[in-house]
Design a protein around this motif. Structure first.
Motif, PDB file in Angstrom:
ATOM      1  N   SER A 280     111.694  36.495  55.922  1.00 20.33           N
ATOM      2  CA  SER A 280     112.220  37.195  54.753  1.00 20.33           C
ATOM      3  C   SER A 280     111.351  37.022  53.515  1.00 20.33           C
ATOM      4  CB  SER A 280     113.633  36.692  54.436  1.00 20.33           C
ATOM      5  OG  SER A 280     114.538  37.042  55.456  1.00 20.33           O
ATOM      6  N   VAL A 281     110.382  36.110  53.543  1.00 19.97           N
ATOM      7  CA  VAL A 281     109.527  35.880  52.384  1.00 19.97           C
ATOM      8  C   VAL A 281     108.725  37.123  51.999  1.00 19.97           C
ATOM      9  CG1 VAL A 281     107.455  34.641  51.618  1.00 19.97           C
ATOM     10  CG2 VAL A 281     109.395  33.385  52.568  1.00 19.97           C
ATOM     11  N   PRO A 282     108.142  37.897  52.939  1.00 17.43           N
ATOM     12  CA  PRO A 282     107.388  39.079  52.514  1.00 17.43           C
ATOM     13  C   PRO A 282     108.219  40.054  51.691  1.00 17.43           C
ATOM     14  CG  PRO A 282     106.856  38.547  54.781  1.00 17.43           C
ATOM     15  CD  PRO A 282     107.987  37.653  54.400  1.00 17.43           C
ATOM     16  N   ALA A 283     109.430  40.371  52.142  1.00 19.34           N
ATOM     17  CA  ALA A 283     110.264  41.311  51.398  1.00 19.34           C
ATOM     18  C   ALA A 283     110.598  40.759  50.023  1.00 19.34           C
ATOM     19  CB  ALA A 283     111.545  41.604  52.181  1.00 19.34           C
TER      20      ALA A 283
ATOM     21  N   CYS B  85     108.791  38.616  48.203  1.00 21.14           N
ATOM     22  CA  CYS B  85     107.586  38.694  47.376  1.00 21.14           C
ATOM     23  C   CYS B  85     107.289  40.128  46.960  1.00 21.14           C
ATOM     24  CB  CYS B  85     106.389  38.098  48.129  1.00 21.14           C
ATOM     25  SG  CYS B  85     106.427  36.295  48.279  1.00 21.14           S
ATOM     26  N   PHE B  86     107.490  41.076  47.859  1.00 17.06           N
ATOM     27  CA  PHE B  86     107.257  42.472  47.512  1.00 17.06           C
ATOM     28  C   PHE B  86     108.140  42.882  46.344  1.00 17.06           C
ATOM     29  CE2 PHE B  86     105.922  43.651  52.125  1.00 17.06           C
ATOM     30  CZ  PHE B  86     104.750  42.947  51.950  1.00 17.06           C
ATOM     31  N   ALA B  87     109.392  42.437  46.364  1.00 17.61           N
ATOM     32  CA  ALA B  87     110.316  42.801  45.295  1.00 17.61           C
ATOM     33  C   ALA B  87     109.954  42.099  43.992  1.00 17.61           C
ATOM     34  CB  ALA B  87     111.748  42.458  45.707  1.00 17.61           C
ATOM     35  N   VAL B  88     109.683  40.797  44.052  1.00 12.54           N
ATOM     36  CA  VAL B  88     109.445  40.009  42.839  1.00 12.54           C
ATOM     37  C   VAL B  88     108.128  40.396  42.171  1.00 12.54           C
ATOM     38  CG1 VAL B  88     109.010  37.687  41.959  1.00 12.54           C
ATOM     39  CG2 VAL B  88     110.872  38.082  43.581  1.00 12.54           C
TER      40      VAL B  88
ATOM     41  N   ALA C  42      99.576  29.846  49.209  1.00 13.36           N
ATOM     42  CA  ALA C  42      98.485  30.777  49.497  1.00 13.36           C
ATOM     43  C   ALA C  42      99.020  32.082  50.082  1.00 13.36           C
ATOM     44  CB  ALA C  42      97.482  30.134  50.448  1.00 13.36           C
ATOM     45  N   SER C  43     100.057  31.979  50.918  1.00 12.46           N
ATOM     46  CA  SER C  43     100.685  33.191  51.457  1.00 12.46           C
ATOM     47  C   SER C  43     101.273  34.025  50.330  1.00 12.46           C
ATOM     48  CB  SER C  43     101.788  32.824  52.453  1.00 12.46           C
ATOM     49  OG  SER C  43     101.252  32.200  53.607  1.00 12.46           O
TER      50      SER C  43
ATOM     51  N   ILE D 146     113.755  47.457  44.494  1.00 14.45           N
ATOM     52  CA  ILE D 146     115.168  47.448  44.887  1.00 14.45           C
ATOM     53  C   ILE D 146     115.286  47.519  46.401  1.00 14.45           C
ATOM     54  CG2 ILE D 146     117.352  48.695  44.755  1.00 14.45           C
ATOM     55  CD1 ILE D 146     116.637  47.255  42.190  1.00 14.45           C
ATOM     56  N   GLY D 147     114.460  48.362  47.020  1.00  9.84           N
ATOM     57  CA  GLY D 147     114.536  48.521  48.468  1.00  9.84           C
ATOM     58  C   GLY D 147     114.224  47.248  49.227  1.00  9.84           C
ATOM     59  N   TYR D 148     113.176  46.543  48.817  1.00  7.80           N
ATOM     60  CA  TYR D 148     112.834  45.307  49.520  1.00  7.80           C
ATOM     61  C   TYR D 148     113.891  44.226  49.306  1.00  7.80           C
ATOM     62  CZ  TYR D 148     108.250  46.944  51.019  1.00  7.80           C
ATOM     63  OH  TYR D 148     107.246  47.626  51.647  1.00  7.80           O
TER      64      TYR D 148
END
Length: 435
Positions: free
Chosen positions: A83-86, A88-91, A135-136, A376-378
């Motif tokens: 769930s970290v990618p979604a 980070c995409f939002a933030v 780093a990720s 919002i979507g992520y």
């Protein structure tokens, strides 16, 4: 055309219209003024950038077991990584419009590619779970801002080819996703079997993507001052949170992302629990992901020729419902068919990107809509994979999780129809101002 055109994105002011192309905004420069080299270099930059938007994620998935063992990562932390990618995409995506106003969209995409290269190169050698996650996060920040701004680059530099260029971008993104998933393990073996090298090697692709964007930035001419007495019209403020179209697109984007993350994370396990061999289950997932390569090129071109894209949202959703029904009734017997149907359904992503470019009249509108819909979507997509895993663990089977997935497809179809209407957020902004 130079990159200084992009530096005005999101300023809230627009110059007089410079092109007669329907549906383009005043920020769109006249196509006749575009040097040929800019179009060629930007096309190469667009493709290379899109290729880098998922390998940092899918390469990690391919080596997750080795990474967990190597870093002593707990199962809980490893589970949260999905769930970290979604998140980070939002933030990080929220910062994209402001950064584009100050430095230009192409400059931020260039910096985003550099951040991906550095983050992917450093994380295997950062030492410990905390360094790996930091780093990720750097790499994901680069992906986040590029996610938001690449549709804006398309709208600004290719206003008369939004569909075809979005198709090219989406196809390259799908190809990068599939290549990283398929090649990370064999490349790791070829490099000696160390997971560090298998993850770090993808930094080379990101570094290559920096080159065309640097070429554009180096040739940027000085910002031209307006002629004395030249008229400039202030565009009415686009109240994005009061736009029904923006909300429809945001929810549609979030639900399709939920379905995609669930598919990538759990589809092989569904097949394996039904008796499909592990190797075959992996190939079935690869087939599902590979379906996005040709369809991501064709679908945006088709959508751009239609006044209402709702019918496409219905068709993709129907394929998803059929795939879920098959997974419920006969997961092993019709596995190849269900994999193909799920692959078609997952092409709601390029449809969402295309509609983002079509639901605003100007590049400034696109950057606001892209940031709003994707952030919002992520956020909407974060709980989905975790909830499916919880239902699977506590129910002991796939009945309830598949029912949840099918249930989410119904509102996805509904909001897709609403988002597909021939509306523009600027027009809704004027209506909100009058109200």
């Amino acid at each position: 055309m130079a990159d200084d055109d992009l530096a005005t994105l999101g300023t809230g002011t627009e110059a007089p219209q410079t092109t007669a192309h329907p549906g383009t905004g005043p920020l769109d420069p006249a196509p006749a003024s575009v040097p040929r080299w800019v179009g060629a270099v930007l096309t190469a930059g667009l493709v290379l950038a899109a290729l880098n938007l998922r390998p940092a994620i899918t390469s990690l998935g391919a080596l997750m077991e080795e990474v967990r063992d190597g870093l002593g990562m707990s199962g809980t932390v490893a589970g949260l990584l999905t769930s970290v990618p979604a998140l980070c995409f939002a933030v990080f995506g929220i910062a994209a419009p402001r950064l584009a106003r100050r430095f230009g969209a192409a400059g931020i995409v260039c910096a985003g590619m550099a951040a991906i290269a550095l983050g992917v190169l450093v994380r295997p050698f950062a030492g410990g779970t905390a360094g790996f996650l930091a780093a990720s996060a750097l790499a994901l920040a680069g992906i986040a801002v590029s996610n938001i701004l690449l549709p804006v680059v398309i709208k600004t530099f290719f206003p008369d080819r939004v569909g075809s260029m979005t198709g090219l971008y989406s196809m390259a993104l799908a190809m990068g996703t599939s290549l990283a998933a398929a090649l990370t393990v064999p490349v790791t073996g070829a490099l000696g079997g160390g997971w560090q090298a298998g993850l770090a090697v993808w930094a080379a692709l990101a570094a290559l993507a920096v080159v065309p964007w640097l070429a554009v930035l180096r040739r940027r001419p000085p910002q031209e001052a307006p002629a004395p007495g030249a008229a400039r019209e202030d565009a009415p403020a686009v109240r994005i949170t009061r736009s029904p179209t923006a909300w429809s697109l945001a929810v549609f984007f979030g639900l399709q992302a939920t379905a995609a993350y669930i598919t990538m994370g759990w589809l092989p396990q569904i097949f394996r629990d039904a008796g499909v061999p592990a190797g075959t289950a992996g190939v079935l997932l690869a087939v599902t992901m590979a379906m996005g390569i040709p369809l991501s090129f064709v679908l945006p071109r088709l959508a751009a020729r239609m006044r209402h894209q709702g019918v496409l949202a219905v068709g993709l959703g129907a394929c998803g419902l059929a795939g879920y029904a098959g997974l419920w009734l006969a997961p092993a017997a019709g596995a190849w068919g269900w994999a193909l149907l799920m692959g078609i359904s997952n092409c709601a992503f390029p449809l969402a990107l295309t509609m983002i470019g079509m639901r605003a009249r100007s590049a400034a509108g696109v950057v606001k809509l892209s940031a709003f819909a994707q952030c919002i979507g992520y956020l909407i997509s974060i709980p989905g994979p975790l909830l499916v895993g919880t239902l699977y663990q506590h129910s002991g089977g796939w009945g309830l999780p598949i029912a949840l997935m099918a249930g989410l497809m119904v509102p996805q179809i509904a909001v897709g129809v609403l988002a597909g209407r021939d509306r523009r957020i600027e027009d809704e902004g004027r209506q909100a101002v009058r109200a």
